[in-house]
Motif scaffolding. Structure first.
Motif, PDB file in Angstrom:
ATOM      1  N   THR A   1       0.836  -1.141   0.116  1.00 24.30           N
ATOM      2  CA  THR A   1      -0.087  -0.203   0.104  1.00 24.30           C
ATOM      3  C   THR A   1       0.919   1.430  -0.020  1.00 24.30           C
ATOM      4  O   THR A   1       2.122   1.132   0.265  1.00 24.30           O
ATOM      5  N   TYR A   2       0.435   2.366  -0.405  1.00 20.82           N
ATOM      6  CA  TYR A   2       1.016   3.577  -0.352  1.00 20.82           C
ATOM      7  C   TYR A   2      -0.227   4.679   0.039  1.00 20.82           C
ATOM      8  O   TYR A   2      -1.192   4.419  -0.167  1.00 20.82           O
ATOM      9  N   PRO A   3       0.492   5.586   0.644  1.00 18.33           N
ATOM     10  CA  PRO A   3      -0.227   6.640   1.150  1.00 18.33           C
ATOM     11  C   PRO A   3      -1.072   7.584   0.288  1.00 18.33           C
ATOM     12  O   PRO A   3      -0.373   7.888  -0.873  1.00 18.33           O
ATOM     13  N   VAL A   4      -2.282   7.967   0.321  1.00 19.19           N
ATOM     14  CA  VAL A   4      -3.153   9.021  -0.530  1.00 19.19           C
ATOM     15  C   VAL A   4      -3.719  10.183   0.276  1.00 19.19           C
ATOM     16  O   VAL A   4      -4.466   9.704   1.261  1.00 19.19           O
ATOM     17  N   PRO A   5      -3.182  11.169   0.078  1.00 25.63           N
ATOM     18  CA  PRO A   5      -3.655  12.466   0.859  1.00 25.63           C
ATOM     19  C   PRO A   5      -5.113  12.405   1.120  1.00 25.63           C
ATOM     20  O   PRO A   5      -5.781  12.494   0.041  1.00 25.63           O
ATOM     21  N   GLY A   6      -5.573  12.694   2.087  1.00 18.66           N
ATOM     22  CA  GLY A   6      -7.209  12.718   2.344  1.00 18.66           C
ATOM     23  C   GLY A   6      -7.898  11.473   2.107  1.00 18.66           C
ATOM     24  O   GLY A   6      -9.093  11.808   1.795  1.00 18.66           O
ATOM     25  N   ALA A   7      -7.196  10.633   1.769  1.00 18.15           N
ATOM     26  CA  ALA A   7      -7.901   9.162   1.519  1.00 18.15           C
ATOM     27  C   ALA A   7      -7.301   7.886   2.128  1.00 18.15           C
ATOM     28  O   ALA A   7      -6.282   8.105   2.528  1.00 18.15           O
TER      29      ALA A   7
END
Length: 240
Positions: free
Chosen positions: A122-128
């Motif tokens: 997984t990778y981070p998604v701003p605001g989600a």
């Protein structure tokens, strides 16, 4: 479509690779006096990535021959609608129809060994919520991606992979530039990442001029840069 100004070639890499995978092809094209640009592919999704490539094309003054490898083929199918694109070249690539996804096109044929040899993270998604991305398992990478490339090279490529957002497999193409632009395609005959029948079907459906690279792996631009460059030169000469 013909033009007086020589086209610039824009090379779009696919998943699990970067623009350096075009190095041998770039050298061949430059040796023939062809202007070349090899932009980075964000690998975050079909709509976003094709918009990024279209923006790169829009910054070029004059005609463009747009070349896509693998997933990059799906991107040039959409981005190729840009007005200054005069030709499309697919290299061991997906050639989508408008409204079609990678998953739908692949689903028409037996799955390649790639599908069962992917690692998810997984990778981070701003605001989600975090999103999923995939890479090829390092131990399977040489055989699946680059069986005809020297082991010393594949060991490096395997650990330098750029992951693809998993959502890219389900997004649908907003356009099919091959309906209005001439196209060329190279089918890698021993491809273990994309079933060669997937490449062949899409290319024939698009009415592309097709060449077959018998025994070539998915990394045909690395293993056979002269053959790939020759097909691109054919497109350049035909669109001048």
């Amino acid at each position: 479509m013909t033009t007086q100004q020589p086209p610039t070639v824009v090379l779009v890499h696919g998943a699990f690779a970067d623009a350096g995978s075009w190095a041998g092809v770039v050298t061949e094209l430059q040796d023939h006096g062809v202007a070349v640009v090899a932009p980075p592919n964000p690998l975050r999704g079909l709509a976003a990535d094709s918009a990024y490539i279209a923006s790169a094309v829009s910054r070029i003054d004059g005609p463009v021959v747009l070349v896509g490898h693998s997933y990059g083929g799906a991107l040039i199918t959409v981005a190729g609608t840009a007005e200054n694109v005069v030709g499309l070249v697919y290299v061991a690539a997906y050639v989508l129809e408008e409204g079609e996804s990678l998953g739908e096109l692949q689903g028409r044929f037996p799955l390649s060994p790639l599908v069962s040899n992917l690692d998810e993270s997984t990778y981070p998604v701003p605001g989600a919520e975090p999103a999923v991305e995939v890479t090829i398992k390092a131990e399977a990478f040489p055989e699946i991606f680059a069986a005809d490339v020297a082991e010393s090279v594949t060991k490096v490529l395997a650990v330098a992979q750029r992951p693809l957002a998993a959502g890219a497999f389900t997004e649908t193409a907003a356009a099919a530039a091959w309906k209005t632009k001439p196209s060329w395609a190279l089918v890698a005959g021993a491809d273990q990442a994309i079933n060669p029948d997937v490449e062949r079907f899409g290319a024939e459906r698009a009415g592309a001029t097709v060449v077959e690279a018998d025994g070539a792996s998915h990394a045909v631009a690395v293993s056979r840069p002269k053959a790939v460059a020759q097909l691109i030169l054919d497109a350049v000469h035909a669109t001048r």
